[in-house]
Design an enzyme around this catalytic site. Sequence first.
Site, PDB file in Angstrom:
ATOM      1  CB  CYS A 246      -6.712  13.063  -3.002  1.00 25.72           C
ATOM      2  SG  CYS A 246      -6.423  14.408  -4.154  1.00 25.72           S
TER       3      CYS A 246
ATOM      4  CB  CYS B 276      -3.905  15.132  -2.248  1.00 26.01           C
ATOM      5  SG  CYS B 276      -5.569  15.788  -2.462  1.00 26.01           S
TER       6      CYS B 276
END
Length: 103
Positions: A28, A31
């Site tokens: 991600c 993230c």
Amino acid sequence: MVKKITQDEFKNLDKSGVSVLDFNAVWCGPCKMLGPVLEEVSEELGDKVNFYSVDTDDNPDLAQEYGIMNIPALVVLKDGQKVDMNVGFVPKEALTDFITKNI
């Protein structure tokens, strides 16, 4: 410091006080952007708040328990109860405000 934990470790945590769960995954992009910012905030607020990182790929049941549909997602717990949640990347100042309003 943000401590990486598993679902089993989470079950055995002392849940008193305020904790922040960072639900993320290695693939991600947002993230990866949030990680260093959260680490900075944890250094500043670590005496008042416990910070934990949860990989949603490795711990899908824990993610489901907290209703995580998108990542990154931050869940704030007070004495083990979910009191707030934020989804997506946020800059440091907004992240600090989000956490401190729940202390």
